[in-house]
Design a protein around this motif. Structure first.
Motif, PDB file in Angstrom:
ATOM      1  N   ILE A   1     -19.519 -48.984 -79.456  1.00 22.38           N
ATOM      2  CA  ILE A   1     -18.752 -48.593 -78.273  1.00 22.38           C
ATOM      3  C   ILE A   1     -19.679 -48.518 -77.070  1.00 22.38           C
ATOM      4  O   ILE A   1     -20.894 -48.614 -77.191  1.00 22.38           O
ATOM      5  CB  ILE A   1     -18.032 -47.245 -78.492  1.00 22.38           C
ATOM      6  N   GLY A   2     -19.103 -48.329 -75.905  1.00 21.70           N
ATOM      7  CA  GLY A   2     -19.879 -48.317 -74.678  1.00 21.70           C
ATOM      8  C   GLY A   2     -20.661 -47.028 -74.479  1.00 21.70           C
ATOM      9  O   GLY A   2     -20.351 -45.985 -75.059  1.00 21.70           O
ATOM     10  N   ALA A   3     -21.678 -47.109 -73.619  1.00 16.04           N
ATOM     11  CA  ALA A   3     -22.510 -45.937 -73.326  1.00 16.04           C
ATOM     12  C   ALA A   3     -21.697 -44.824 -72.673  1.00 16.04           C
ATOM     13  O   ALA A   3     -21.972 -43.638 -72.903  1.00 16.04           O
ATOM     14  CB  ALA A   3     -23.678 -46.338 -72.422  1.00 16.04           C
ATOM     15  N   THR A   4     -20.704 -45.185 -71.882  1.00 18.99           N
ATOM     16  CA  THR A   4     -19.877 -44.174 -71.218  1.00 18.99           C
ATOM     17  C   THR A   4     -19.125 -43.329 -72.239  1.00 18.99           C
ATOM     18  O   THR A   4     -19.091 -42.092 -72.148  1.00 18.99           O
ATOM     19  CB  THR A   4     -18.880 -44.843 -70.262  1.00 18.99           C
ATOM     20  N   GLU A   5     -18.520 -44.001 -73.230  1.00 23.02           N
ATOM     21  CA  GLU A   5     -17.791 -43.274 -74.268  1.00 23.02           C
ATOM     22  C   GLU A   5     -18.737 -42.429 -75.117  1.00 23.02           C
ATOM     23  O   GLU A   5     -18.403 -41.308 -75.523  1.00 23.02           O
ATOM     24  CB  GLU A   5     -17.018 -44.249 -75.158  1.00 23.02           C
ATOM     25  N   GLN A   6     -19.932 -42.952 -75.379  1.00 23.59           N
ATOM     26  CA  GLN A   6     -20.921 -42.178 -76.142  1.00 23.59           C
ATOM     27  C   GLN A   6     -21.318 -40.911 -75.386  1.00 23.59           C
ATOM     28  O   GLN A   6     -21.394 -39.829 -75.979  1.00 23.59           O
ATOM     29  CB  GLN A   6     -22.158 -43.040 -76.412  1.00 23.59           C
ATOM     30  N   ASP A   7     -21.559 -41.046 -74.087  1.00 24.65           N
ATOM     31  CA  ASP A   7     -21.929 -39.876 -73.286  1.00 24.65           C
ATOM     32  C   ASP A   7     -20.797 -38.853 -73.229  1.00 24.65           C
ATOM     33  O   ASP A   7     -21.038 -37.637 -73.282  1.00 24.65           O
ATOM     34  CB  ASP A   7     -22.302 -40.307 -71.862  1.00 24.65           C
ATOM     35  N   LEU A   8     -19.567 -39.331 -73.118  1.00 22.55           N
ATOM     36  CA  LEU A   8     -18.427 -38.412 -73.089  1.00 22.55           C
ATOM     37  C   LEU A   8     -18.365 -37.607 -74.389  1.00 22.55           C
ATOM     38  O   LEU A   8     -18.120 -36.391 -74.367  1.00 22.55           O
ATOM     39  CB  LEU A   8     -17.128 -39.186 -72.880  1.00 22.55           C
ATOM     40  N   ALA A   9     -18.592 -38.278 -75.506  1.00 19.45           N
ATOM     41  CA  ALA A   9     -18.585 -37.573 -76.796  1.00 19.45           C
ATOM     42  C   ALA A   9     -19.708 -36.536 -76.846  1.00 19.45           C
ATOM     43  O   ALA A   9     -19.515 -35.428 -77.356  1.00 19.45           O
ATOM     44  CB  ALA A   9     -18.736 -38.577 -77.940  1.00 19.45           C
ATOM     45  N   ARG A  10     -20.891 -36.878 -76.312  1.00 20.72           N
ATOM     46  CA  ARG A  10     -21.996 -35.914 -76.280  1.00 20.72           C
ATOM     47  C   ARG A  10     -21.635 -34.680 -75.456  1.00 20.72           C
ATOM     48  O   ARG A  10     -21.925 -33.544 -75.841  1.00 20.72           O
ATOM     49  CB  ARG A  10     -23.247 -36.583 -75.687  1.00 20.72           C
ATOM     50  N   ILE A  11     -21.019 -34.932 -74.312  1.00 18.39           N
ATOM     51  CA  ILE A  11     -20.630 -33.827 -73.433  1.00 18.39           C
ATOM     52  C   ILE A  11     -19.647 -32.904 -74.138  1.00 18.39           C
ATOM     53  O   ILE A  11     -19.771 -31.666 -74.103  1.00 18.39           O
ATOM     54  CB  ILE A  11     -20.002 -34.366 -72.133  1.00 18.39           C
ATOM     55  N   ARG A  12     -18.655 -33.486 -74.794  1.00 21.41           N
ATOM     56  CA  ARG A  12     -17.634 -32.657 -75.441  1.00 21.41           C
ATOM     57  C   ARG A  12     -18.201 -31.888 -76.624  1.00 21.41           C
ATOM     58  O   ARG A  12     -17.832 -30.733 -76.853  1.00 21.41           O
ATOM     59  CB  ARG A  12     -16.462 -33.539 -75.866  1.00 21.41           C
ATOM     60  N   ALA A  13     -19.088 -32.505 -77.376  1.00 22.58           N
ATOM     61  CA  ALA A  13     -19.725 -31.788 -78.480  1.00 22.58           C
ATOM     62  C   ALA A  13     -20.558 -30.630 -77.937  1.00 22.58           C
ATOM     63  O   ALA A  13     -20.504 -29.507 -78.460  1.00 22.58           O
ATOM     64  CB  ALA A  13     -20.597 -32.739 -79.290  1.00 22.58           C
TER      65      ALA A  13
ATOM     66  N   LEU B   1     -28.328 -33.426 -74.524  1.00 24.92           N
ATOM     67  CA  LEU B   1     -27.752 -33.827 -73.240  1.00 24.92           C
ATOM     68  C   LEU B   1     -28.707 -34.465 -72.240  1.00 24.92           C
ATOM     69  O   LEU B   1     -28.247 -35.060 -71.261  1.00 24.92           O
ATOM     70  CB  LEU B   1     -27.098 -32.610 -72.567  1.00 24.92           C
ATOM     71  N   GLU B   2     -29.999 -34.342 -72.460  1.00 21.75           N
ATOM     72  CA  GLU B   2     -30.934 -34.794 -71.427  1.00 21.75           C
ATOM     73  C   GLU B   2     -30.723 -36.265 -71.066  1.00 21.75           C
ATOM     74  O   GLU B   2     -30.788 -36.648 -69.891  1.00 21.75           O
ATOM     75  CB  GLU B   2     -32.377 -34.563 -71.873  1.00 21.75           C
ATOM     76  N   ALA B   3     -30.452 -37.100 -72.062  1.00 21.28           N
ATOM     77  CA  ALA B   3     -30.251 -38.530 -71.792  1.00 21.28           C
ATOM     78  C   ALA B   3     -29.020 -38.787 -70.928  1.00 21.28           C
ATOM     79  O   ALA B   3     -28.923 -39.832 -70.275  1.00 21.28           O
ATOM     80  CB  ALA B   3     -30.128 -39.295 -73.104  1.00 21.28           C
ATOM     81  N   ALA B   4     -28.079 -37.849 -70.913  1.00 20.63           N
ATOM     82  CA  ALA B   4     -26.849 -38.021 -70.132  1.00 20.63           C
ATOM     83  C   ALA B   4     -26.962 -37.458 -68.728  1.00 20.63           C
ATOM     84  O   ALA B   4     -25.974 -37.423 -67.994  1.00 20.63           O
ATOM     85  CB  ALA B   4     -25.679 -37.355 -70.863  1.00 20.63           C
ATOM     86  N   THR B   5     -28.162 -37.003 -68.328  1.00 19.20           N
ATOM     87  CA  THR B   5     -28.325 -36.393 -67.005  1.00 19.20           C
ATOM     88  C   THR B   5     -28.980 -37.340 -65.996  1.00 19.20           C
ATOM     89  O   THR B   5     -29.187 -36.966 -64.846  1.00 19.20           O
ATOM     90  CB  THR B   5     -29.200 -35.124 -67.092  1.00 19.20           C
ATOM     91  N   THR B   6     -29.298 -38.555 -66.410  1.00 21.58           N
ATOM     92  CA  THR B   6     -29.992 -39.492 -65.520  1.00 21.58           C
ATOM     93  C   THR B   6     -29.094 -39.884 -64.347  1.00 21.58           C
ATOM     94  O   THR B   6     -27.862 -39.807 -64.444  1.00 21.58           O
ATOM     95  CB  THR B   6     -30.405 -40.750 -66.293  1.00 21.58           C
ATOM     96  N   PRO B   7     -29.687 -40.315 -63.233  1.00 21.13           N
ATOM     97  CA  PRO B   7     -28.896 -40.608 -62.022  1.00 21.13           C
ATOM     98  C   PRO B   7     -27.789 -41.634 -62.224  1.00 21.13           C
ATOM     99  O   PRO B   7     -26.781 -41.591 -61.521  1.00 21.13           O
ATOM    100  CB  PRO B   7     -29.958 -41.132 -61.039  1.00 21.13           C
TER     101      PRO B   7
END
Length: 217
Positions: free
Chosen positions: A123-135, A152-158
């Motif tokens: 799946i796409g990186a966007t969907e992966q990040d959304l799952a990380r956020i919700r978890a 979460l650190e990987a999901a905080t990049t600009p």
């Protein structure tokens, strides 16, 4: 005389074309039939896929309605079915919604489901990040700050789509851990990002007001 030669040339060309047709006509006809069959098959495939998408969309809307009516067990079952059989787009959405329904009764099981989605490289990186956020949202009150940072650190990049939410969760986690420096770090990133949503910015400012003043050197 030239007209005679022209007629002879024309006869020769017709004779050559006839020989070519007699020799290769079966292949030409077969090729044409294959093109017709291929186009028809592609059109049929497109129609079937469109029908599947329409059916999945209707089933997804019905599952959402069940959730909104607080029929969570039924909604979970409906989303689970879609997650297993729907076309890829709806399948991804259904996986996320299934985890959200599970979260209402078993947060740890929902975290596992979100983690599975976040680890799915298909799946796409966007969907992966959304799952990380919700978890991480489900773990905020129980996980340590280092654990939240690792998640979460990987999901905080600009360039990350959900960086605002990831930064807010990390600021809250650091604040819970009495880590003032880390809390300020994430709040500063939120404040300095011109694309931070206004509501999230307001919450960050409220949290900033709770921190002790910066010591003057």
């Amino acid at each position: 005389m030239s007209e005679l030669f022209d007629e002879v040339d024309e006869d020769v060309r017709r004779d050559q074309l006839k020989k070519l047709w007699d020799r290769y006509s079966i292949y030409i006809v077969a090729g044409a039939l294959l093109i017709v069959v291929a186009v028809g098959g592609w059109r049929g495939y497109q129609y079937i896929e469109a029908q599947k998408a329409a059916e999945a969309g209707a089933a997804f809307d019905a599952a959402v309605e069940l959730s909104e009516q607080n029929k969570h067990a039924e909604a979970e079952a409906a989303f689970s079915k879609l997650a297993a059989s729907a076309p890829s787009g709806y399948r991804m959405l259904a996986r996320l919604r299934t985890a959200a329904e599970v979260a209402s009764r078993d947060p740890q099981a929902a975290v596992k489901m979100y983690d599975d989605i976040a680890a799915d490289r298909s799946i796409g990186a966007t969907e992966q990040d959304l799952a990380r956020i919700r978890a991480a949202g489900l773990l905020l009150d129980t996980a340590t700050y280092p654990t939240m940072l690792q998640r979460l650190e990987a999901a905080t990049t600009p360039e990350a789509t959900f960086r605002h939410s990831a930064r807010e969760l990390l600021a809250l986690s650091a604040w819970r851990a009495n880590d003032t420096a880390a809390t300020r770090q994430w709040l500063d990133l939120i404040a300095n990002d011109g694309e931070t949503p206004s509501g999230l910015r307001s919450r960050a400012e409220a949290l900033q007001a709770l921190l002790p003043p910066v010591a003057k050197s």
